[in-house]
Design an enzyme around this catalytic site. Structure first.
Site, PDB file in Angstrom:
ATOM      1  N   THR A   1      -9.610  -1.805   7.694  1.00 18.24           N
ATOM      2  CA  THR A   1      -9.538  -2.675   6.337  1.00 18.24           C
ATOM      3  C   THR A   1      -9.137  -4.738   6.653  1.00 18.24           C
ATOM      4  OG1 THR A   1      -6.734  -2.602   5.336  1.00 18.24           O
ATOM      5  CG2 THR A   1      -8.791  -1.432   4.457  1.00 18.24           C
TER       6      THR A   1
ATOM      7  N   SER B   1       0.750  -9.863   4.456  1.00 18.52           N
ATOM      8  CA  SER B   1       2.630  -9.083   4.536  1.00 18.52           C
ATOM      9  C   SER B   1       3.121 -10.974   4.958  1.00 18.52           C
ATOM     10  CB  SER B   1       2.581  -8.428   5.834  1.00 18.52           C
ATOM     11  OG  SER B   1       2.362  -8.830   6.921  1.00 18.52           O
TER      12      SER B   1
ATOM     13  N   HIS C   1      -2.710   1.196  15.839  1.00 16.06           N
ATOM     14  CA  HIS C   1      -2.370   0.256  14.815  1.00 16.06           C
ATOM     15  C   HIS C   1      -2.576   1.909  13.604  1.00 16.06           C
ATOM     16  CE1 HIS C   1      -2.690  -1.618  10.663  1.00 16.06           C
ATOM     17  NE2 HIS C   1      -2.184  -2.345  11.531  1.00 16.06           N
TER      18      HIS C   1
ATOM     19  N   SER D   1       1.434  -7.979  13.043  1.00 16.99           N
ATOM     20  CA  SER D   1       0.058  -7.999  11.699  1.00 16.99           C
ATOM     21  C   SER D   1      -1.577  -8.140  12.331  1.00 16.99           C
ATOM     22  CB  SER D   1       0.353  -9.527  10.614  1.00 16.99           C
ATOM     23  OG  SER D   1      -0.468  -9.164  10.027  1.00 16.99           O
ATOM     24  N   SER D   2      -1.571  -6.904  12.404  1.00 14.39           N
ATOM     25  CA  SER D   2      -3.311  -6.797  11.945  1.00 14.39           C
ATOM     26  C   SER D   2      -4.012  -8.275  12.110  1.00 14.39           C
ATOM     27  CB  SER D   2      -4.370  -5.591  12.153  1.00 14.39           C
ATOM     28  OG  SER D   2      -5.309  -6.301  12.187  1.00 14.39           O
ATOM     29  N   ASN D   3      -4.205  -8.097  10.689  1.00 13.78           N
ATOM     30  CA  ASN D   3      -4.863  -9.705   9.859  1.00 13.78           C
ATOM     31  C   ASN D   3      -4.193 -10.704   9.972  1.00 13.78           C
ATOM     32  OD1 ASN D   3      -3.290 -10.646   7.511  1.00 13.78           O
ATOM     33  ND2 ASN D   3      -2.365  -8.876   7.591  1.00 13.78           N
TER      34      ASN D   3
ATOM     35  N   CYS E   1      -1.845   1.556   0.472  1.00 19.42           N
ATOM     36  CA  CYS E   1      -2.292   0.208  -0.066  1.00 19.42           C
ATOM     37  C   CYS E   1      -4.242   1.234  -0.666  1.00 19.42           C
ATOM     38  CB  CYS E   1      -3.348  -0.938   1.030  1.00 19.42           C
ATOM     39  SG  CYS E   1      -4.783  -1.502  -0.094  1.00 19.42           S
TER      40      CYS E   1
ATOM     41  N   GLU F   1      -2.917   1.789  10.795  1.00 21.78           N
ATOM     42  CA  GLU F   1      -3.533   2.219   9.498  1.00 21.78           C
ATOM     43  C   GLU F   1      -4.951   3.078  10.244  1.00 21.78           C
ATOM     44  OE1 GLU F   1      -5.879  -1.263   8.328  1.00 21.78           O
ATOM     45  OE2 GLU F   1      -7.546   0.376   7.097  1.00 21.78           O
TER      46      GLU F   1
HETATM   47  C1  2E7 Z   1      -1.796  -2.405   4.390  1.00 21.34           C
HETATM   48  C2  2E7 Z   1      -3.134  -3.125   5.746  1.00 21.34           C
HETATM   49  O1  2E7 Z   1       1.514  -5.424   6.828  1.00 21.34           O
HETATM   50  P1  2E7 Z   1       0.658  -6.695   7.460  1.00 21.34           P
HETATM   51  O2  2E7 Z   1       0.767  -7.326   8.319  1.00 21.34           O
HETATM   52  O3  2E7 Z   1      -0.390  -4.697   8.164  1.00 21.34           O
HETATM   53  P2  2E7 Z   1      -1.868  -5.617   9.258  1.00 21.34           P
HETATM   54  O4  2E7 Z   1      -2.666  -3.667   8.997  1.00 21.34           O
HETATM   55  O5  2E7 Z   1      -3.119  -6.488   9.015  1.00 21.34           O
HETATM   56  O6  2E7 Z   1      -0.722  -5.085  10.309  1.00 21.34           O
HETATM   57  O7  2E7 Z   1      -0.407  -7.448   6.034  1.00 21.34           O
HETATM   58  C3  2E7 Z   1      -0.557  -6.340   5.066  1.00 21.34           C
HETATM   59  C4  2E7 Z   1      -1.380  -4.967   4.458  1.00 21.34           C
HETATM   60  C5  2E7 Z   1      -2.131  -5.129   5.206  1.00 21.34           C
HETATM   61  N1  2E7 Z   1      -3.587  -4.035   5.611  1.00 21.34           N
HETATM   62  C6  2E7 Z   1      -0.439  -4.315   4.973  1.00 21.34           C
HETATM   63 CL1  2E7 Z   1      -3.859  -0.998   5.624  1.00 21.34          CL
HETATM   64 FE1  F3S Z   2      -5.067  -3.586   1.054  1.00 20.73          FE
HETATM   65 FE2  F3S Z   2      -6.173  -5.823   1.960  1.00 20.73          FE
HETATM   66 FE3  F3S Z   2      -3.814  -5.932   1.603  1.00 20.73          FE
HETATM   67  S1  F3S Z   2      -6.065  -3.496   2.583  1.00 20.73           S
HETATM   68  S2  F3S Z   2      -2.120  -3.785   1.987  1.00 20.73           S
HETATM   69  S3  F3S Z   2      -5.381  -5.457   0.269  1.00 20.73           S
HETATM   70  S4  F3S Z   2      -5.259  -7.083   3.099  1.00 20.73           S
END
Ligand code: 2E7
Ligand code: F3S
Length: 319
Positions: free
Chosen positions: A175, A277, A134, A233-235, A106, A136
Site C-alpha cells: 500500500t 506514521s 517489510h 517507514s516505507s511511506n 489497516c 506488510e
Molecule cells: C501500515 C501500513 O507505520 P508506517 O510508517 O508504515 P510503512 O508501511 O510505511 O512502513 O506508516 C503507517 C502505515 C502504513 N502502511 C501503517 Cl500497511
Molecule cells: Fe492504511 Fe495507507 Fe495509512 S494503508 S495505515 S491508510 S498509509
C-alpha cells in the site's frame, strides 16, 4: 555594553498538505489506547503499532509492551496486531493459545489480503509488488499458501520473471509504494503478460499517493526538503525519493534534534512534510527549532483534503 544578537536570516517553509497521520494510523493508535482502558496495562503489541518511535514511546508510557513475535506474549494478556497486518498463522496461533487479540491491521491492507485469497482461489498465481522483508509484505504473503505468490521489487524483476503459466497471473501491491515506480513495474508486467489480472481499484492507498503528490508539488520550489519519519517507514522513505526525483536534495529526520543546520546554510526555501506514521507535534517541533535559527515564514501548500476515517473493531467503540 551587551551586543544585540545577530539577526536571523530569512527562511521560507513550504509545508505540504496532506502530511502525517492517515486514517489507518489514527485507528491503530486508538485501538491500543482503548485496549489499555478496557483490559488495563499491560497490553502487548506485536511489532511497532506504526513505524514511529515517538508514537511507540507514548504508548509504552500508557502501558503498552512492544514485542516482535507472538511467542513473546505471556499467556492471559491481550495482544494487538500492528497496522501493517500479520500472516494468517498469527491470529490462528493466538486463538490456539486462548489469547484475546485485537487486530489493528489497516482496513486497506485487509482489503488487499482478501483480494489475494480470492485470486488464489480462482487459481491465479499472484505477483506481489513490494519491498522484501517489510512487515506488510510478510503479512500479505501469509494470507495464501506457499508458492502461490512471487515478490517483484523492481522493473528488472518484472523483466526477468519466467512464470510457469504466463496466462494465469494476477498482481497486487504493497500500500505504501512509489506511485511512479509501481506504474513502471505494472506497465512491464502488462506488456509481458497481457492477460494478467489487475487488482480491483488501486492497492497503493489514498494516504500514500496524496502525500507523494503533495511533496511533489512543493519540491520544485524548495532548495531542500525534510521528511519527518522513521528509517523503517516505507511511506516516509518514498516521500524522500519523490522530492529527490524532482531534483531537490531531501532527507529523512525523526525529530528536531536531527536537523542539520550546516545543511541548511545555503537554503532559503525549505520544504517540510511527514510520513503517515509521524504525528503533527513533531512537525511543529521541527518548525519551532528552525525558527530559533531563522526568521521563518510558513506557507501551507494543500493539494488534497482528506476526510476518510475507519470504524474501530467491535467492542472498542467509544462508550
Ligand atoms: C501500515 C501500513 O507505520 P508506517 O510508517 O508504515 P510503512 O508501511 O510505511 O512502513 O506508516 C503507517 C502505515 C502504513 N502502511 C501503517 Cl500497511
Ligand atoms: Fe492504511 Fe495507507 Fe495509512 S494503508 S495505515 S491508510 S498509509
Amino acid at each position: 555594553m551587551t551586543q544585540s544578537p545577530a539577526p536571523r536570516p530569512p527562511m521560507t517553509l513550504l509545508i505540504a498538505a496532506p502530511r502525517g497521520f492517515c486514517a489507518g494510523v489514527d485507528r491503530a493508535i486508538i485501538i491500543v489506547e482503548r485496549a489499555i482502558e478496557k483490559y488495563g496495562a499491560p497490553v502487548y503489541v506485536r511489532h511497532e503499532i506504526v513505524h514511529n518511535k515517538f508514537v511507540v514511546d507514548s504508548l509504552k508510557a500508557k502501558g503498552a509492551i512492544f514485542v516482535e513475535e507472538l511467542d513473546q506474549v505471556p499467556d492471559g494478556v491481550p495482544v494487538v496486531f500492528s497496522a501493517h497486518g500479520v500472516p494468517k498463522a498469527v491470529p490462528a496461533k493466538a486463538e490456539e493459545r486462548g489469547l484475546d487479540y485485537l487486530d489493528a491491521t489497516c482496513p486497506l491492507v485487509s482489503k488487499v489480503h482478501r483480494q489475494a485469497e480470492r485470486m488464489v482461489t480462482a487459481g491465479r498465481h499472484i505477483l506481489f509488488i513490494g519491498h522484501k522483508g517489510h512487515p506488510e509484505v510478510i503479512g500479505t504473503f501469509g494470507q495464501v499458501p506457499e508458492g502461490t505468490m512471487t515478490l517483484i521489487e523492481t522493473v528488472e524483476d518484472a523483466e526477468a520473471l519466467a512464470p510457469v503459466d504466463a496466462e494465469n497471473l494476477a498482481f497486487l501491491t504493497q500500500t505504501t509504494l512509489s506511485v511512479d515506480d509501481t506504474a513502471a513495474i505494472v506497465a512491464t508486467l502488462q506488456r509481458r503478460f497481457p492477460s494478467i489480472i489487475a487488482p480491483k481499484g488501486e492497492d497503493i492507498c489514498y494516504a500514500t499517493s496524496n502525500r507523494q503528490t503533495a511533496v511533489k508539488a512543493i519540491a520544485g520550489r524548495c532548495d531542500a526538503v525534510y521528511v519527518i519519519g522513521a528509517p523503517n517507514s516505507s511511506n516516509s522513505l518514498r516521500l524522500v525519493e519523490v522530492a529527490e526525483r524532482e531534483g531537490t536534495p531531501a532527507r529523512l529526520i525523526q525529530r528536531a534534534d536531527e536537523i542539520d543546520f550546516a545543511w541548511l546554510e545555503s537554503v532559503s526555501t525549505l520544504g517540510l512534510t511527514a510520513g503517515a506514521s509521524a504525528p503533527e507535534v513533531l512537525v511543529r517541533e521541527v518548525v519551532d527549532r528552525i525558527a530559533e535559527h531563522f526568521a521563518v515564514t510558513e506557507e501551507q501548500v494543500e493539494t488534497a483534503q482528506e476526510t476518510i476515517s475507519f470504524k474501530l473493531p467491535r467492542g472498542l467503540e467509544a462508550a
